[in-house]
Write an enzyme that holds these catalytic residues in place. Structure first.
Site, PDB file in Angstrom:
ATOM      1  N   ASN A  93     -12.408   4.975  10.536  1.00  0.00           N
ATOM      2  CA  ASN A  93     -12.993   5.153   9.209  1.00  0.00           C
ATOM      3  C   ASN A  93     -13.915   3.957   8.947  1.00  0.00           C
ATOM      4  O   ASN A  93     -13.821   2.924   9.612  1.00  0.00           O
ATOM      5  CB  ASN A  93     -11.905   5.300   8.130  1.00  0.00           C
ATOM      6  CG  ASN A  93     -10.951   4.116   8.077  1.00  0.00           C
ATOM      7  OD1 ASN A  93     -11.020   3.198   8.877  1.00  0.00           O
ATOM      8  ND2 ASN A  93     -10.038   4.136   7.127  1.00  0.00           N
ATOM      9  N   CYS A 142      -5.398   5.909   8.111  1.00  0.00           N
ATOM     10  CA  CYS A 142      -4.845   4.892   7.215  1.00  0.00           C
ATOM     11  C   CYS A 142      -3.815   4.122   8.016  1.00  0.00           C
ATOM     12  O   CYS A 142      -2.773   4.673   8.389  1.00  0.00           O
ATOM     13  CB  CYS A 142      -4.218   5.537   5.987  1.00  0.00           C
ATOM     14  SG  CYS A 142      -3.385   4.344   4.898  1.00  0.00           S
ATOM     15  N   GLY A 143      -4.091   2.854   8.287  1.00  0.00           N
ATOM     16  CA  GLY A 143      -3.208   2.071   9.138  1.00  0.00           C
ATOM     17  C   GLY A 143      -1.851   1.808   8.517  1.00  0.00           C
ATOM     18  O   GLY A 143      -0.812   1.958   9.170  1.00  0.00           O
ATOM     19  N   ASN A 200     -15.067   1.749   2.831  1.00  0.00           N
ATOM     20  CA  ASN A 200     -14.080   0.786   2.353  1.00  0.00           C
ATOM     21  C   ASN A 200     -14.714  -0.598   2.465  1.00  0.00           C
ATOM     22  O   ASN A 200     -15.289  -0.936   3.511  1.00  0.00           O
ATOM     23  CB  ASN A 200     -12.826   0.850   3.223  1.00  0.00           C
ATOM     24  CG  ASN A 200     -12.264   2.252   3.329  1.00  0.00           C
ATOM     25  OD1 ASN A 200     -11.683   2.769   2.392  1.00  0.00           O
ATOM     26  ND2 ASN A 200     -12.443   2.880   4.485  1.00  0.00           N
ATOM     27  N   GLU A 205     -10.798   0.551  -1.579  1.00  0.00           N
ATOM     28  CA  GLU A 205     -10.725   1.708  -0.693  1.00  0.00           C
ATOM     29  C   GLU A 205     -11.387   2.904  -1.372  1.00  0.00           C
ATOM     30  O   GLU A 205     -11.092   3.209  -2.537  1.00  0.00           O
ATOM     31  CB  GLU A 205      -9.273   2.047  -0.370  1.00  0.00           C
ATOM     32  CG  GLU A 205      -8.581   1.026   0.516  1.00  0.00           C
ATOM     33  CD  GLU A 205      -7.285   1.560   1.071  1.00  0.00           C
ATOM     34  OE1 GLU A 205      -7.334   2.575   1.806  1.00  0.00           O
ATOM     35  OE2 GLU A 205      -6.225   0.985   0.772  1.00  0.00           O
ATOM     36  N   ARG A 206     -12.258   3.570  -0.644  1.00  0.00           N
ATOM     37  CA  ARG A 206     -12.895   4.759  -1.204  1.00  0.00           C
ATOM     38  C   ARG A 206     -11.805   5.775  -1.547  1.00  0.00           C
ATOM     39  O   ARG A 206     -10.871   5.997  -0.788  1.00  0.00           O
ATOM     40  CB  ARG A 206     -13.910   5.362  -0.236  1.00  0.00           C
ATOM     41  CG  ARG A 206     -13.416   5.536   1.151  1.00  0.00           C
ATOM     42  CD  ARG A 206     -14.371   6.218   2.081  1.00  0.00           C
ATOM     43  NE  ARG A 206     -13.626   6.521   3.299  1.00  0.00           N
ATOM     44  CZ  ARG A 206     -14.032   7.300   4.268  1.00  0.00           C
ATOM     45  NH1 ARG A 206     -15.205   7.883   4.189  1.00  0.00           N
ATOM     46  NH2 ARG A 206     -13.295   7.509   5.313  1.00  0.00           N
ATOM     47  N   ASN A 236       0.906  -1.155   0.000  1.00  0.00           N
ATOM     48  CA  ASN A 236       0.000   0.000   0.000  1.00  0.00           C
ATOM     49  C   ASN A 236       0.944   1.204   0.000  1.00  0.00           C
ATOM     50  O   ASN A 236       1.646   1.458   0.978  1.00  0.00           O
ATOM     51  CB  ASN A 236      -0.833  -0.050   1.266  1.00  0.00           C
ATOM     52  CG  ASN A 236      -2.055   0.849   1.276  1.00  0.00           C
ATOM     53  OD1 ASN A 236      -2.669   1.014   2.309  1.00  0.00           O
ATOM     54  ND2 ASN A 236      -2.426   1.454   0.163  1.00  0.00           N
ATOM     55  N   CYS A 281      -4.726  -2.670   3.022  1.00  0.00           N
ATOM     56  CA  CYS A 281      -5.421  -1.626   3.777  1.00  0.00           C
ATOM     57  C   CYS A 281      -5.316  -1.994   5.252  1.00  0.00           C
ATOM     58  O   CYS A 281      -5.867  -3.022   5.673  1.00  0.00           O
ATOM     59  CB  CYS A 281      -6.882  -1.524   3.354  1.00  0.00           C
ATOM     60  SG  CYS A 281      -7.851  -0.337   4.323  1.00  0.00           S
TER      61      CYS A 281
END
Length: 292
Positions: A160, A87-88, A193, A211-212, A17, A220
């Site tokens: 989120n 965002c992890g 998501n 993911e949006r 990612n 993700c």
């Protein structure tokens, strides 16, 4: 912005990612959505699933209230320029950058995000562990649909929104170039998501994710956390009830993440974070991108 200014950037990824990293300690760079989208463009820009704008908390209006608890704020943007709460994978890469740049030392640190102040354990090399906060499990009934197939999904919020659907085959998720259909729309007014999940073995699952704002991504982090919590509940496991932590390995297209839910509800994620390149933007190109 003048044509002679040189702005640094880096490129990093967590389980593939990937992110454009823009260091801006004093918060002097304005990054409109159109500029972020151009920077993240894989053909006309640097390329990334999202952008990590590195700002001191005291210098950012959204983070000043957290400055006493966390020096640095992760101003995260999706690849299309829209703002996201968290965002992890990005948080792990953000922490790795801070160490790479000599802004923090290895060990435990706090990072401000739009989902609050989160804790990170950062080794000098190897994996990064992030305390992702507690999962919220609204009871709303949710359905996702791809190519005429539909599945009930678990609504999970990790700072989120996520919809987690268990499927027989990850190929059933289709190409994931477009946002899968979901409903009722009112459950996710700002989009969602969507994770598609299959079993791989005991405490071991695999997922694909749309993911949006980015489309299908190789990984993700918040999604992997949502998947682990949803899978634990499906399996009848709740650390708050048993007092025993629950750990799942979650395979993503770009690798594997280890997710542990603790009895107090905190979810921890462990995985790699890599800085792969750094340089400066061409000044004229950047000036055009920032001008929209």
């Amino acid at each position: 912005m003048t044509s002679t200014q040189r702005i640094a950037f880096l490129k990093g990824h967590g389980t593939e990612n990937d992110f454009v990293i823009v260091p801006d300690p004093d918060g002097r760079i304005d990054l409109p959505a159109t500029a972020v989208a151009r920077l993240c463009d894989r053909r006309a820009g640097v390329g990334g699933d999202g952008l990590l704008h590195v700002v001191r908390s005291a210098a950012h209006p959204e983070a000043r209230a957290m400055a006493d608890d966390a020096e640095w704020f992760m101003d995260y943007r999706n690849g299309d320029g829209t703002i996201a709460e968290m965002c992890g994978n990005g948080l792990r890469v953000f922490a790795r950058y801070l160490l790479h740049a000599g802004l923090v030392e290895a060990g435990d640190l706090a990072i401000a995000t739009r989902a609050g102040v989160l804790r990170v354990h950062l080794a000098k090399t190897g994996d990064v562990t992030v305390s992702m906060g507690r999962a919220v499990l609204p009871e709303d009934g949710v359905v996702v649909e791809v190519g005429g197939r539909s599945w009930p999904a678990r609504n999970v919020n990790m700072g989120n929104p996520h919809a987690v659907a268990f499927v027989e085959d990850l190929a059933h998720a289709g190409e994931l170039r477009e946002q899968p259909e979901f409903g009722p729309a009112a459950v996710y007014p700002d989009g969602v998501n969507i994770e598609f999940v299959v079993d791989r073995g005991p405490r071991h699952v695999a997922m694909r994710v749309h993911e949006r704002g980015a489309g299908e991504t190789r990984s993700c982090g918040t999604g992997a956390c949502a998947v682990a919590v949803a899978t634990a509940r499906r399996d009848g496991l709740d650390p708050a009830a048993t007092g025993t932590p629950v750990t799942y390995v979650v395979d993503v297209l770009g690798g594997s993440l280890t997710i542990t839910e603790l009895p107090d509800g905190t979810v921890e994620m462990t995985g790699p974070a890599v800085i792969v390149a750094e340089g400066t933007f061409a000044p004229e190109w950047l000036a055009g991108a920032l001008a929209g």
